[in-house]
Scaffold this motif. Structure first.
Motif, PDB file in Angstrom:
ATOM      1  N   ILE A  68     -15.999   9.033  -4.944  1.00 56.74           N
ATOM      2  CA  ILE A  68     -14.870   9.304  -6.096  1.00 56.74           C
ATOM      3  C   ILE A  68     -15.565  11.443  -6.379  1.00 56.74           C
ATOM      4  CG2 ILE A  68     -14.836   9.644  -8.462  1.00 56.74           C
ATOM      5  CD1 ILE A  68     -16.289   6.551  -8.237  1.00 56.74           C
ATOM      6  N   MET A  69     -16.203  11.758  -5.921  1.00 53.07           N
ATOM      7  CA  MET A  69     -16.742  13.705  -5.974  1.00 53.07           C
ATOM      8  C   MET A  69     -16.263  14.303  -4.991  1.00 53.07           C
ATOM      9  SD  MET A  69     -17.050  12.707  -9.703  1.00 53.07           S
ATOM     10  CE  MET A  69     -18.049  14.986  -9.520  1.00 53.07           C
ATOM     11  N   ARG A  70     -16.615  13.203  -3.943  1.00 49.44           N
ATOM     12  CA  ARG A  70     -16.060  13.665  -2.668  1.00 49.44           C
ATOM     13  C   ARG A  70     -17.482  15.072  -2.760  1.00 49.44           C
ATOM     14  NH1 ARG A  70     -10.968  13.520  -1.168  1.00 49.44           N
ATOM     15  NH2 ARG A  70      -8.681  13.002  -2.920  1.00 49.44           N
ATOM     16  N   LEU A  71     -17.786  14.095  -1.922  1.00 50.03           N
ATOM     17  CA  LEU A  71     -18.948  14.942  -1.532  1.00 50.03           C
ATOM     18  C   LEU A  71     -19.999  14.967  -0.162  1.00 50.03           C
ATOM     19  CD1 LEU A  71     -21.595  13.042  -4.583  1.00 50.03           C
ATOM     20  CD2 LEU A  71     -20.535  15.811  -4.718  1.00 50.03           C
ATOM     21  N   ARG A  72     -20.232  16.237   0.147  1.00 52.48           N
ATOM     22  CA  ARG A  72     -20.404  15.694   2.107  1.00 52.48           C
ATOM     23  C   ARG A  72     -21.710  15.388   2.389  1.00 52.48           C
ATOM     24  NH1 ARG A  72     -19.835  19.709   5.002  1.00 52.48           N
ATOM     25  NH2 ARG A  72     -19.201  21.833   3.331  1.00 52.48           N
ATOM     26  N   ILE A  73     -21.512  14.181   3.456  1.00 53.54           N
ATOM     27  CA  ILE A  73     -21.863  13.202   3.478  1.00 53.54           C
ATOM     28  C   ILE A  73     -22.382  13.584   5.508  1.00 53.54           C
ATOM     29  CG2 ILE A  73     -21.212  11.242   2.027  1.00 53.54           C
ATOM     30  CD1 ILE A  73     -19.338  10.331   3.441  1.00 53.54           C
ATOM     31  N   SER A  74     -23.435  12.844   5.805  1.00 55.81           N
ATOM     32  CA  SER A  74     -23.413  12.756   6.609  1.00 55.81           C
ATOM     33  C   SER A  74     -23.761  11.203   7.498  1.00 55.81           C
ATOM     34  CB  SER A  74     -23.856  13.002   7.392  1.00 55.81           C
ATOM     35  OG  SER A  74     -26.084  12.803   7.081  1.00 55.81           O
ATOM     36  N   VAL A  75     -23.762  10.833   8.631  1.00 55.08           N
ATOM     37  CA  VAL A  75     -23.853  10.247   9.636  1.00 55.08           C
ATOM     38  C   VAL A  75     -24.998   9.129   8.973  1.00 55.08           C
ATOM     39  CG1 VAL A  75     -22.196  10.213  11.410  1.00 55.08           C
ATOM     40  CG2 VAL A  75     -24.683  10.688  11.766  1.00 55.08           C
ATOM     41  N   LEU A  76     -25.545  10.101   8.505  1.00 54.89           N
ATOM     42  CA  LEU A  76     -27.100   9.497   7.902  1.00 54.89           C
ATOM     43  C   LEU A  76     -27.237   8.472   7.220  1.00 54.89           C
ATOM     44  CD1 LEU A  76     -29.525  12.395   8.232  1.00 54.89           C
ATOM     45  CD2 LEU A  76     -29.741  10.702   9.351  1.00 54.89           C
ATOM     46  N   PRO A  92     -27.197   4.349   8.432  1.00 52.52           N
ATOM     47  CA  PRO A  92     -28.515   3.503   9.062  1.00 52.52           C
ATOM     48  C   PRO A  92     -29.519   3.578   7.492  1.00 52.52           C
ATOM     49  CG  PRO A  92     -29.195   6.272   9.497  1.00 52.52           C
ATOM     50  CD  PRO A  92     -27.231   5.677   9.481  1.00 52.52           C
ATOM     51  N   GLY A  93     -29.741   4.904   6.101  1.00 58.71           N
ATOM     52  CA  GLY A  93     -29.403   4.144   5.027  1.00 58.71           C
ATOM     53  C   GLY A  93     -29.696   2.537   4.647  1.00 58.71           C
ATOM     54  N   ILE A  94     -27.947   2.921   4.424  1.00 58.78           N
ATOM     55  CA  ILE A  94     -27.432   1.739   4.267  1.00 58.78           C
ATOM     56  C   ILE A  94     -27.312   0.038   4.769  1.00 58.78           C
ATOM     57  CG2 ILE A  94     -24.994   0.497   3.680  1.00 58.78           C
ATOM     58  CD1 ILE A  94     -23.276   3.051   3.477  1.00 58.78           C
ATOM     59  N   LEU A  95     -27.520   0.448   5.773  1.00 57.10           N
ATOM     60  CA  LEU A  95     -28.237  -0.763   6.804  1.00 57.10           C
ATOM     61  C   LEU A  95     -29.812  -0.895   6.298  1.00 57.10           C
ATOM     62  CD1 LEU A  95     -27.067   0.037  10.592  1.00 57.10           C
ATOM     63  CD2 LEU A  95     -25.766  -1.514   8.808  1.00 57.10           C
ATOM     64  N   LEU A  96     -30.441   0.017   6.053  1.00 57.89           N
ATOM     65  CA  LEU A  96     -32.111  -0.592   5.680  1.00 57.89           C
ATOM     66  C   LEU A  96     -31.965  -0.898   5.068  1.00 57.89           C
ATOM     67  CD1 LEU A  96     -33.924   2.801   6.787  1.00 57.89           C
ATOM     68  CD2 LEU A  96     -34.148   0.420   7.812  1.00 57.89           C
ATOM     69  N   VAL A 131     -34.983   7.782   1.322  1.00 53.49           N
ATOM     70  CA  VAL A 131     -35.009   9.645   2.339  1.00 53.49           C
ATOM     71  C   VAL A 131     -33.730   9.531   3.415  1.00 53.49           C
ATOM     72  CG1 VAL A 131     -37.025  10.192   3.052  1.00 53.49           C
ATOM     73  CG2 VAL A 131     -37.006   8.605   1.791  1.00 53.49           C
ATOM     74  N   LEU A 132     -33.167   8.238   3.538  1.00 53.53           N
ATOM     75  CA  LEU A 132     -32.171   8.939   4.427  1.00 53.53           C
ATOM     76  C   LEU A 132     -30.815   9.147   3.732  1.00 53.53           C
ATOM     77  CD1 LEU A 132     -32.330   6.583   7.460  1.00 53.53           C
ATOM     78  CD2 LEU A 132     -33.007   8.418   7.526  1.00 53.53           C
ATOM     79  N   SER A 133     -30.686   8.519   2.257  1.00 50.50           N
ATOM     80  CA  SER A 133     -29.805   8.520   2.094  1.00 50.50           C
ATOM     81  C   SER A 133     -29.436   9.844   1.159  1.00 50.50           C
ATOM     82  CB  SER A 133     -29.338   7.488   0.930  1.00 50.50           C
ATOM     83  OG  SER A 133     -28.850   5.683   1.461  1.00 50.50           O
ATOM     84  N   LYS A 134     -30.231  10.195   0.493  1.00 50.32           N
ATOM     85  CA  LYS A 134     -30.859  11.318   0.310  1.00 50.32           C
ATOM     86  C   LYS A 134     -30.273  12.946   1.553  1.00 50.32           C
ATOM     87  CE  LYS A 134     -32.238  14.988  -2.820  1.00 50.32           C
ATOM     88  NZ  LYS A 134     -31.774  16.064  -1.626  1.00 50.32           N
ATOM     89  N   LEU A 135     -30.935  12.215   1.945  1.00 48.38           N
ATOM     90  CA  LEU A 135     -29.859  13.343   3.708  1.00 48.38           C
ATOM     91  C   LEU A 135     -28.929  13.138   3.403  1.00 48.38           C
ATOM     92  CD1 LEU A 135     -33.660  13.306   5.587  1.00 48.38           C
ATOM     93  CD2 LEU A 135     -33.370  14.615   4.273  1.00 48.38           C
ATOM     94  N   ALA A 136     -28.136  12.413   3.540  1.00 52.20           N
ATOM     95  CA  ALA A 136     -27.072  12.343   4.076  1.00 52.20           C
ATOM     96  C   ALA A 136     -26.045  12.406   3.006  1.00 52.20           C
ATOM     97  CB  ALA A 136     -27.129  10.734   4.403  1.00 52.20           C
TER      98      ALA A 136
END
Length: 293
Positions: free
Chosen positions: A110-118, A121-125, A282-287
């Motif tokens: 919604i806010m069009r934030l920058r995301i990465s492929v990390l 795995p964050g969601i999968l965990l 942790v991964l989501s924060k980095l992503a």
């Protein structure tokens, strides 16, 4: 403020389940919401400046976030009451705690934030954590997971819907509400209390009142209502990614408090599931970064 809300919500599993057993889910939820709504609206009405800010809130925010708020409360309390035992109630709590992940995902979209492929795995965990938690008393297989979901489909699905509703609510409250404006939480609480109170007329509940029930109800009415206000202010003014990621600590805190207060013995797989959720934080924060690409 966001951290304060997280600490308060860590007691939700324990007290909501206990109140559901004594007073009933709809009854307790309606009373808690009405107390928050009446006190919040009174606080706004006595000050002309607050009334002016409330009137300036956008209709899209009031209707969109208001509906999500009511749906979240109804689904959450119903899920805890429909859980067949206290051990399942702890699992329901973990499913509901997918909302930090959904907050990050909805905010990024919604806010069009920058995301990465990390983020993947964050969601999968996070999903792996729920898989371990809901199969804690049996073998960890897809068949067992699906069978447990089918046997407890109502509370599990309601908890999942609640998690998605709160994640979307958190993201939309930041998008639609003016940064310096008022909050619509008192109105949302009032609407929730009226709607759920009316529902008790259609679905009457047997309530057993005791000093313990009254104490738990007073705590939930005061502190959880403050937590909703704290959370929305954090979503609108704070670092949404940091607050949402920090909220991944809730599964550990809530599970610990829930097990101790409700007398539930958590298995090793349950705590492994909690660890997966925290690692996913942790991964989501980095992503996800609170900036546009």
């Amino acid at each position: 403020l966001g951290v304060a809300a997280i600490l308060i919500w860590s007691t939700t599993v324990a007290f909501v389940r206990s109140l559901s057993e004594q007073v009933g889910a709809l009854t307790s939820a309606s009373i808690i919401a009405l107390v928050g709504g009446v006190s919040g609206c009174a606080w706004i009405l006595v000050n002309p400046a607050r009334r002016k800010k409330l009137a300036a809130l956008r209709p899209a925010y009031l209707w969109g976030c208001g509906i999500l708020f009511v749906l979240y409360m109804a689904c959450l309390y119903a899920a805890f009451e429909l859980a067949p035992d206290r051990a399942r109630a702890v699992e329901v709590g973990l499913i509901n705690y997918l909302w930090p992940m959904s907050t990050l995902v909805f905010s990024a979209l919604i806010m069009r934030l920058r995301i990465s492929v990390l983020l993947v795995p964050g969601i999968l965990l996070g999903v792996a954590g729920l898989f371990l938690a809901t199969t804690q008393n049996s073998d960890s297989s897809v068949g067992t997971f699906l069978r447990n979901w089918s046997q407890n489909s109502a509370p599990y699905w309601l908890a999942l819907i609640a998690a998605l509703c709160w994640g979307l609510y958190s993201a939309l409250s930041r998008k639609f509400a003016a940064t310096g404006g008022s909050t619509g939480v008192p109105l949302f609480m009032m609407a929730t209390g009226i709607i759920l109170g009316a529902a008790t007329l259609v679905f009457p509940e047997h309530s057993t009142w005791s000093p313990r029930a009254l104490a738990e109800l007073a705590y939930m009415a005061i502190f959880t209502n403050l937590a909703y206000v704290f959370w929305e202010l954090a979503m609108r003014k704070g670092d949404i990614v940091l607050v949402a990621a920090t909220s991944y600590l809730i599964p550990f805190l809530a599970t610990l408090v829930g097990c101790l207060y409700l007398g539930v013995m958590g298995t090793g797989k349950l705590w492994m599931g909690v660890a997966c959720l925290i690692t996913g934080a942790v991964l989501s924060k980095l992503a996800v970064r609170d900036e546009k690409p």
